[in-house]
Design an enzyme around this catalytic site. Structure first.
Site, PDB file in Angstrom:
ATOM      1  N   ASP A 155       0.836  -1.203   0.000  1.00 60.33           N
ATOM      2  CA  ASP A 155       0.000   0.000   0.000  1.00 60.33           C
ATOM      3  C   ASP A 155       0.872   1.254   0.000  1.00 60.33           C
ATOM      4  OD1 ASP A 155      -2.300   1.476   0.006  1.00 60.33           O
ATOM      5  OD2 ASP A 155      -2.768   1.173   2.123  1.00 60.33           O
ATOM      6  N   ASN A 189     -10.629  -2.942  -6.032  1.00 61.80           N
ATOM      7  CA  ASN A 189      -9.823  -2.058  -6.898  1.00 61.80           C
ATOM      8  C   ASN A 189     -10.465  -1.818  -8.266  1.00 61.80           C
ATOM      9  OD1 ASN A 189      -6.550  -3.153  -5.681  1.00 61.80           O
ATOM     10  ND2 ASN A 189      -7.749  -1.372  -5.094  1.00 61.80           N
TER      11      ASN A 189
HETATM   12  C1  FPP Z   1      -1.691   0.158  -3.334  1.00 63.45           C
HETATM   13  O1  FPP Z   1      -1.301   1.493  -3.465  1.00 63.45           O
HETATM   14  C2  FPP Z   1      -1.236  -0.628  -4.470  1.00 63.45           C
HETATM   15  C3  FPP Z   1      -2.047  -1.247  -5.371  1.00 63.45           C
HETATM   16  C4  FPP Z   1      -3.503  -1.195  -5.344  1.00 63.45           C
HETATM   17  C5  FPP Z   1      -1.513  -2.003  -6.484  1.00 63.45           C
HETATM   18  C6  FPP Z   1      -0.255  -2.749  -6.227  1.00 63.45           C
HETATM   19  C7  FPP Z   1       0.347  -3.017  -7.517  1.00 63.45           C
HETATM   20  C8  FPP Z   1       1.661  -2.964  -7.809  1.00 63.45           C
HETATM   21  C9  FPP Z   1       2.719  -2.715  -6.826  1.00 63.45           C
HETATM   22  C10 FPP Z   1       2.108  -3.129  -9.194  1.00 63.45           C
HETATM   23  C11 FPP Z   1       1.820  -4.421  -9.864  1.00 63.45           C
HETATM   24  C12 FPP Z   1       2.208  -5.631  -9.117  1.00 63.45           C
HETATM   25  C13 FPP Z   1       2.810  -6.726  -9.616  1.00 63.45           C
HETATM   26  C14 FPP Z   1       2.825  -7.951  -8.792  1.00 63.45           C
HETATM   27  C15 FPP Z   1       3.464  -6.781 -10.934  1.00 63.45           C
HETATM   28  P1  FPP Z   1      -2.424   2.593  -3.545  1.00 63.45           P
HETATM   29  O2  FPP Z   1      -2.625   2.933  -4.970  1.00 63.45           O
HETATM   30  O3  FPP Z   1      -3.646   2.133  -2.831  1.00 63.45           O
HETATM   31  O4  FPP Z   1      -1.731   3.765  -2.780  1.00 63.45           O
HETATM   32  P2  FPP Z   1      -2.450   4.900  -1.906  1.00 63.45           P
HETATM   33  O5  FPP Z   1      -3.089   4.203  -0.748  1.00 63.45           O
HETATM   34  O6  FPP Z   1      -1.303   5.749  -1.484  1.00 63.45           O
HETATM   35  O7  FPP Z   1      -3.430   5.578  -2.798  1.00 63.45           O
END
Ligand code: FPP
Length: 246
Positions: A21, A69
């Site tokens: 996250d 998501n």
């Molecule tokens: C959370 O950060 C992250 C995600 C919802 C996506 C995670 C995906 C990746 C790291 C990239 C793809 C993964 C692989 C395995 C290739 P957020 O967007 O919720 O951050 P925030 O809470 O700061 O808005």
């Protein structure tokens, strides 16, 4: 002593699950679009996967895309799916080099066909790798998985394949998409949020939880070592008293 040197290799968590996250906030902090944070997050995925495999962790489950998501802006969803497709393809040599088997949990039917195709190809190519298993949770939520399990159990009771009286903890575990993965001993969440967010609800009944303020793009191998050291300093009692454990 280095952080890595402080880890007792005999008492590693066999399975580490991570709620990655903070990509969006990391990007915002840099004055960039959210997608930039996801791209940086992929670099962290690579580093943490290689480090966990080198250490001897047997299973690493990453919450890459939740059922919820899908409700994000369409452009961000598309960018994330695109990133997944490209990353899985690009990182095949890394998985092979590190003897890592790729697996996935979640609603595969809901993934774009290109993503599913790459994923299945990667799963097949890596299926004989015997080091670590990297499990990507994609279009996954624990409540979705439990609902699917309940539906299958109901239909097996109806058909007579199982009896209602046979339903217990073990049987339910067998119907979940995580049935062939041991329960995680350690669950990590980055970015300072203190929530489970519908991740592995059944499987984390006895997991140790580790929360850190570090945002996922900044989560380094050193941060992983800190989480493992913290885990190793805890006493896991599984409902028993300290005296019963000695
Ligand atoms: C959370 O950060 C992250 C995600 C919802 C996506 C995670 C995906 C990746 C790291 C990239 C793809 C993964 C692989 C395995 C290739 P957020 O967007 O919720 O951050 P925030 O809470 O700061 O808005």
């Amino acid at each position: 002593m280095t952080l890595e040197g402080q880890i007792n290799k005999e008492r590693l968590p066999r399975h580490i699950a991570i709620i990655m996250d903070g990509n969006g906030r990391w990007a915002k902090g840099q004055g960039k679009f959210r997608v930039f944070g996801h791209h940086k997050g992929v670099d962290t995925v690579k580093e943490i996967t290689e480090t966990a495999a080198e250490l001897g962790v047997k299973y690493l489950t990453l919450y890459a895309f939740s059922t919820e998501n899908w409700n994000r802006p369409k452009a961000e969803v598309n960018a994330l799916m695109d990133l997944l497709v490209k990353t899985i393809k690009r990182e095949m040599p890394t998985l092979m080099k590190n003897n890592i088997r790729l697996d996935a949990i979640g609603n595969m039917d809901s993934l774009p066909s290109k993503c599913l195709k790459n994923l299945n190809e990667a799963k097949e190519l890596t299926c004989n790798n015997s080091g670590m298993t990297l499990v990507l949770a994609l279009s996954y939520s624990a409540k979705w998985d439990i609902c699917e399990a309940v539906k299958k159990i109901a239909s097996d009771v109806q058909s007579g394949a199982i009896k209602k009286e046979e339903i217990d903890n073990n049987l339910i575990t067998k119907y979940l998409s995580t049935h062939d993965i041991p329960e995680p001993e350690l669950l990590i969440r980055t970015s300072g949020e203190l929530r489970i967010s519908n991740f592995l609800l059944w499987e984390i009944a006895y997991s140790e939880l580790y929360f850190t303020d570090v945002l996922w793009p900044d989560f380094s191998s050193e941060e992983l070592f800190k989480a493992i050291i913290d885990y190793q300093n805890r006493e896991r009692r599984f409902g028993k008293t300290s005296e019963q454990l000695t």
